[in-house]
Design an enzyme around this catalytic site. Structure first.
Site, short mmCIF file in Angstrom:
data_model
loop_
_atom_site.label_atom_id
_atom_site.label_comp_id
_atom_site.label_asym_id
_atom_site.label_seq_id
_atom_site.Cartn_x
_atom_site.Cartn_y
_atom_site.Cartn_z
N VAL A 49 -4.49 2.23 0.06
CA VAL A 49 -4.25 1.58 1.34
C VAL A 49 -5.54 0.97 1.85
O VAL A 49 -6.60 1.63 1.87
CB VAL A 49 -3.70 2.59 2.38
CG1 VAL A 49 -3.49 1.91 3.73
CG2 VAL A 49 -2.38 3.18 1.89
N GLU A 51 -6.28 6.75 -0.33
CA GLU A 51 -5.85 6.57 -1.71
C GLU A 51 -4.96 7.73 -2.11
O GLU A 51 -5.23 8.88 -1.74
CB GLU A 51 -7.08 6.52 -2.64
CG GLU A 51 -6.77 6.08 -4.05
CD GLU A 51 -8.06 5.89 -4.84
OE1 GLU A 51 -8.98 6.69 -4.63
OE2 GLU A 51 -8.14 4.94 -5.64
N GLY A 52 -3.88 7.41 -2.80
CA GLY A 52 -2.96 8.44 -3.26
C GLY A 52 -2.64 8.25 -4.72
O GLY A 52 -3.24 7.42 -5.41
N ASP A 104 9.58 12.34 2.49
CA ASP A 104 8.21 12.81 2.24
C ASP A 104 7.47 13.04 3.55
O ASP A 104 6.32 12.67 3.71
CB ASP A 104 7.45 11.81 1.37
CG ASP A 104 6.19 12.42 0.76
OD1 ASP A 104 6.17 13.65 0.55
OD2 ASP A 104 5.22 11.67 0.52
#
Length: 828
Positions: free
Chosen positions: A41, A35-36, A148
C-alpha cells in the site's frame, strides 16, 4: 490499507517490482504505507482530482484467476458508500500491475491505538465497535461480507471514528440451503481470513455469511476491552483448530465498567453456532447502543439485577404481546395490595373479583384438603378466603393462577403447562421445608419465581427456549461418542441465545412488577456448591431453599419415576445440611409437595397427555423394591474421639486435604495443555491413594460390547491381580436383584461402606468381590455423563471403619472425580 497494515521494512530491491516505479498509471507514488502478503500500500497523488489517495498494488506473479476475482470483488465493494467504510474509488490493471484506489484517511489503525493506550474503557470500546458494526451492516445489505475483520483493518480517523477498510478478500453473502446448511457447491475450498479472528464456520471453509463478521466484531470488542488477543497462538493452524472446537467465553477480568449485560451481548456474538449469534450486525449494534444509552424508564446498566440493553430489547418484544401488559398490571396490583399497610381485605378481594375465571379457580383451590385447617369445603367468597387463608397465601395462589391463565391461550400450551407445574412443584416443596407459617408463604413465592426468566422465555420466546434446551440438554446417545455435544450450563446458554441470562431477565421483570427485594435476591443463581454449614442469614437461606427446590423439581421432571426416589435422595444429601433439615425430612417434604401438586392439578383442570413428562411430577416418590442403600450414600463419617487423639487426627486430616488440593491443582494444570487421558486419570488415582492412605485404588471403565464396567488399572497392594476381578453390569438382569456395585452405578450415587461385613451389606456383595478384592471398608465414586455411569473409582482399606472422611475430604474427592469426567469430555 493492506492485507496486514503493519508497517514493515522495505523488501530488498527487485522483490517487489512496484517499489522501483515512481508512477503507476496516472498515480504518483509518494511513500509506502504498509506491506502484506498479497499487496503493498502506497500513499499516492491523483493529479486528475488533485488529491492524495491510498493505492493498494497486488504483487506481480499472482495467479491471473485470483487477480480477476480480486478486481471483481473490488468493483463490488466500490459501490459501498458509508461514513464508517473506507471507500474504493476505482480498481484497474496498468502495465501488468493490478491495483485498487482508496480514500486516504490520515491517522493510525486500531492496532496503533491499542499499542498506545492498552485496553480501552468500556464506553470507548463499545462506541468504536458500533461504528464497525454500522459499516458492516451497510456492506451486508449490499451483499458483501468482509471476511478479514481485525484491528489492522480498522482505521481511526481524525474524529476518533472507526472506519472499516480492506474488503480485498470480501465475498458475496452465502445463500443457505433449505435445511439451514450451506450446500457443498457453496463451500470454499480454502480458509479465507486471518487466524485468530475467524469464525468457526469460516475456519471450516464455509461460504461467506454476515454472521462471520459479527463473530469477528465480537472478538475485536473483547480485544479492545481486555488489551489482549482472545484467540492467539504462535502456530496459526492451532488458532484455526481452536475456534473450530472450542466455545470462547468472555474473560472475567474486563474491568468494573463491563457489566453482565455487556458481557451477555458479547457472549451472544461469540456463539459457535451462527444461528445462536446476533442474526445480523444491526441487531448487535442496537443492543450495544441501548447498553450505552439506556432508555429513560430503564435502570442504568451495571445495576446488580443485570438489566440493560438486552433486557429492554426483550421487554419491548414482550410488550407487543397483548397478554404481557395485562399480566404485568395484575401481578403489580396484587403485590402492591398485599404489601401495603393501608389497603384492606376488601381491596384485595375486589382486585381478584375483577377476573371471573381467576375467582372461580381460586375458590376451588382454597376448598381443597390442603386448606382444611382454614375451613376448607365451606369457603364461598374471596373475602372469606382472604380472611382465613391470609393475604400472603391468597396472593401466592392468585399469582400462580394469573401465570397459568395467561399461558393457556398459547399454541405451545403443553410445554408451558410442564414449566408451570415444575415451578409449582418447587414452590410447594419450598413451603414444606420452611419452618414457620409466615416463612412458608414467602418460601413458596421465592421458589415459584426463582426461574421466572425461564418461564417467561417459554411463554414469549418459544423458539429461543427450544434452542436453549437443545444445548443444555443435548439428545442422548451412546456414551463417549466423539461428536456428541457436551451440555452447556443454562445460564451460559440463555445468555448466548437471549443476550442475557434467565436470572437477569427474571429479576428485571420482577423489579418492574414491584416484587420485593428479598424475592429478587432469591432469584439469583447461587455460585458453587451448597455451604457445608447451616445458613444463618434468612435471605441467603431463602435463596438456597428456592434453588434447591427448583433443582429437585427439575430432577423429577427429567427422571423416570423408577429412578426418581434415589435421585431426589441424593439431592437431599446435597442440600440438607445448609438448609438445616435432615435428608429424611427433605425426602418426605418432596413427597408431600407432590401430593399437594396433584390436588392442585385436579382442581385447576390441567389435562396432561399420557406422554407428558409433567406426569412424573405427580408420580409417587417411593423406593424401588431393592433400594436398601439409602443410608449408605456418601456422608462425612462421625467419629467420637478423645481430646488427646484429636490433635494428631486433625494433623492427618490437614495433610490429606493439602495432598488432595495439590492433586487437583496438578490435574488442572495438566488439562490446560495437550494432555493424555490415561496420564490425567493416573494423576487423579495417585492423589486419592496418597492423600488418604488407601490399601488399593482401582479405575473401572465401561466395556461397550458387554455394557459393563471392567477394571483397567490401579495402585496399591496386589492391584495387578485385583483389577481384572472387577465386572459390574450397568443394566439390571430381568428378575434379579442388583448387587451393591450394580445398584450404586445404576443410580450414580457416591457411596461409602464403613463395614462390609454388616449383614445388609454382605448380602449385596457380588461373588467376584468376595475373593482377592474383598476389603472391610471401601469407597465408590461413579463417573457419569448425561445421567449414565460410564466409569467408577474404587478405593478400599483393610480395616472396618477405616474410612474416616470429613466434609473437606469428601468435597475434594468429588472434585477429583469431576475432573476425571471433564477429562473424558475434552478428549471426546
Amino acid at each position: 490499507m493492506s492485507a496486514e497494515q503493519s508497517p514493515v521494512s522495505p523488501r530488498p530491491s527487485g522483490t517487489a517490482g512496484v517499489e522501483q516505479l515512481p508512477q503507476l498509471g496516472r498515480f504518483r507514488l509518494l511513500k509506502k504505507l504498509g506491506e502484506g502478503a498479497q499487496a503493498t500500500v502506497w500513499l499516492a497523488h491523483d493529479p486528475r482530482l488533485d488529491r492524495e489517495v491510498a493505492l493498494k498494488v497486488l504483487r506481480p506473479g499472482t495467479d491471473p484467476g485470483s487477480v480477476d476475482e480480486w478486481l471483481h470483488e473490488a468493483r463490488a465493494v466500490s459501490r459501498l458508500t458509508h461514513p464508517f467504510i473506507v471507500p474504493i474509488f476505482e480498481a484497474d490493471t496498468q502495465g501488468g500491475q493490478s491495483y485498487m484506489v482508496f480514500e486516504y484517511v490520515p491517522g493510525g489503525t486500531l492496532v496503533d491505538l491499542m499499542r498506545r493506550q492498552g485496553k480501552l474503557d468500556a464506553r470507548a470500546a463499545v462506541e468504536l465497535c458500533m461504528d464497525v458494526l454500522d459499516g458492516l451492516h451497510a456492506a451486508h445489505q449490499a451483499g458483501v461480507v468482509h471476511r478479514d475483520l481485525k484491528p489492522s483493518n480498522i482505521l481511526i480517523d481524525a474524529k476518533g471514528r472507526a472506519r472499516v477498510m480492506d474488503f480485498g478478500i470480501a465475498g458475496r453473502v452465502a445463500v443457505s440451503s433449505g435445511g439451514g446448511t450451506v450446500s457443498p457447491a457453496l463451500r470454499s475450498e480454502r480458509v479465507v481470513g486471518t487466524p485468530g479472528y475467524l469464525s468457526p464456520e469460516a475456519a471450516a471453509g464455509m461460504a461467506p455469511s454476515p454472521q462471520m463478521d459479527v463473530f469477528a466484531a465480537s472478538i475485536l470488542l473483547v480485544e479492545m476491552l481486555s488489551g489482549r488477543r482472545l484467540n492467539y497462538d504462535p502456530d496459526p493452524w492451532r488458532a484455526v483448530q481452536r475456534v473450530q472446537g472450542e466455545q470462547f467465553i468472555v474473560p472475567g477480568d474486563l474491568g468494573a465498567d463491563v457489566d453482565d449485560a455487556l458481557r451477555a451481548i458479547i457472549q451472544r456474538g461469540l456463539a459457535r453456532d451462527p444461528e445462536q449469534r446476533w442474526l445480523d450486525a444491526h441487531l448487535m449494534h442496537d443492543a450495544l447502543a441501548e447498553w450505552l444509552n439506556p432508555t429513560e424508564d430503564a435502570p442504568a446498566a451495571g445495576e446488580a439485577s443485570g438489566e440493560g440493553a438486552a433486557l429492554e430489547f426483550l421487554l419491548r418484544r414482550m410488550r407487543h404481546q397483548g397478554d404481557f401488559p395485562a399480566m404485568s398490571n395484575a401481578v403489580s396490583r396484587i403485590q402492591r395490595l398485599t404489601l401495603s399497610e393501608k389497603e384492606s381485605l376488601s381491596s384485595l378481594s375486589n382486585e381478584i373479583l375483577k377476573d371471573v375465571a381467576l375467582t372461580q379457580k381460586l375458590l376451588r383451590l382454597v376448598n381443597t384438603v390442603q386448606y382444611s385447617q382454614a375451613g376448607a369445603g365451606g369457603i364461598t367468597t374471596i373475602s372469606r378466603a382472604v380472611a382465613l387463608v391470609g393475604f400472603a397465601g391468597i396472593r401466592n395462589l392468585a399469582l400462580s393462577l394469573i401465570l397459568l391463565e395467561r399461558m393457556e391461550n398459547k399454541a405451545h400450551a403443553q410445554q408451558l403447562r410442564e414449566e408451570f407445574l415444575r415451578s409449582l412443584m418447587a414452590a410447594s416443596l419450598a413451603r414444606e421445608l420452611s419452618a414457620g407459617e409466615r416463612d412458608s408463604e414467602e418460601a413458596f413465592l421465592c421458589a415459584m419465581f426463582h426461574n421466572l426468566g425461564r418461564s417467561l422465555t417459554e411463554f414469549y420466546f418459544p423458539e429461543e427456549a427450544r434452542q436453549i434446551r437443545r444445548i443444555t440438554r443435548p439428545e442422548r446417545g451412546p456414551l463417549l461418542v466423539k461428536d456428541a455435544p457436551a451440555p452447556v450450563p443454562e445460564w451460559i446458554a440463555s445468555a448466548r441465545i437471549l443476550g442475557m441470562s434467565y436470572d437477569q431477565l427474571g429479576i428485571g421483570v420482577a423489579r418492574q412488577w414491584g416484587l420485593p427485594e428479598s424475592l429478587q435476591l432469591s432469584m439469583r443463581r447461587p455460585e458453587g456448591e451448597p455451604p457445608l454449614r447451616q445458613i444463618s442469614n434468612p435471605d441467603e437461606r431463602q435463596r438456597w431453599l428456592a434453588h434447591a427446590a427448583n433443582d429437585v423439581a427439575d430432577v423429577i421432571l427429567r427422571t423416570e419415576p423408577a429412578q426418581a426416589h434415589s435421585r431426589v435422595n441424593a439431592m437431599a444429601q446435597r442440600y440438607a445440611r445448609c438448609l438445616g433439615v435432615s435428608a429424611e425430612a427433605f425426602g418426605k417434604a418432596a413427597d408431600q409437595a407432590r401430593l399437594r401438586l396433584a390436588q392442585m392439578t385436579a382442581v385447576m383442570d390441567l389435562a396432561l397427555p399420557q406422554n407428558s413428562p409433567a406426569l412424573r411430577l405427580l408420580a409417587p416418590l417411593t423406593p424401588t423394591p431393592d433400594d436398601s442403600l439409602s443410608a449408605l450414600q456418601l456422608q462425612a463419617t462421625q467419629v467420637l474421639e478423645s481430646t488427646e487423639h484429636l490433635s494428631h487426627q486433625q494433623q492427618i486430616r490437614e495433610r490429606a486435604v493439602e495432598t488432595l488440593a495439590a492433586g487437583i491443582q496438578d490435574v488442572s494444570n495438566a488439562m490446560v495443555e495437550n494432555f493424555k487421558l490415561n496420564e490425567v486419570l493416573r494423576m487423579i488415582l495417585e492423589s486419592i491413594y496418597r492423600a488418604l492412605g488407601f490399601r488399593r485404588v482401582v479405575f473401572c471403565l465401561r466395556d461397550p460390547k458387554l455394557d459393563q464396567l471392567t477394571g483397567r488399572f490401579g495402585l496399591g497392594q496386589d492391584v495387578e491381580s485385583v483389577v481384572t476381578c472387577f465386572k459390574i453390569a450397568l443394566q439390571p438382569s430381568p428378575g434379579k436383584q442388583a448387587d451393591l456395585f450394580e445398584a450404586v452405578c445404576q443410580r450414580g450415587v457416591d457411596t461409602l461402606i464403613a463395614d462390609a461385613k454388616a449383614s445388609k451389606i454382605a448380602d449385596r456383595l457380588p461373588p467376584w468381590y468376595c475373593g482377592p478384592v474383598a476389603a472391610n471398608s471401601f469407597l465408590l465414586l461413579p463417573l457419569a455423563l448425561r445421567g449414565k455411569t460410564f466409569a467408577l473409582i474404587y478405593a478400599d482399606k483393610a480395616k472396618a471403619g477405616g474410612l474416616d472422611l470429613g466434609e473437606k475430604e469428601l468435597s475434594l474427592l468429588r472434585t477429583l472425580r469431576n475432573q476425571a469426567v471433564m477429562a473424558f469430555k475434552q478428549t471426546a
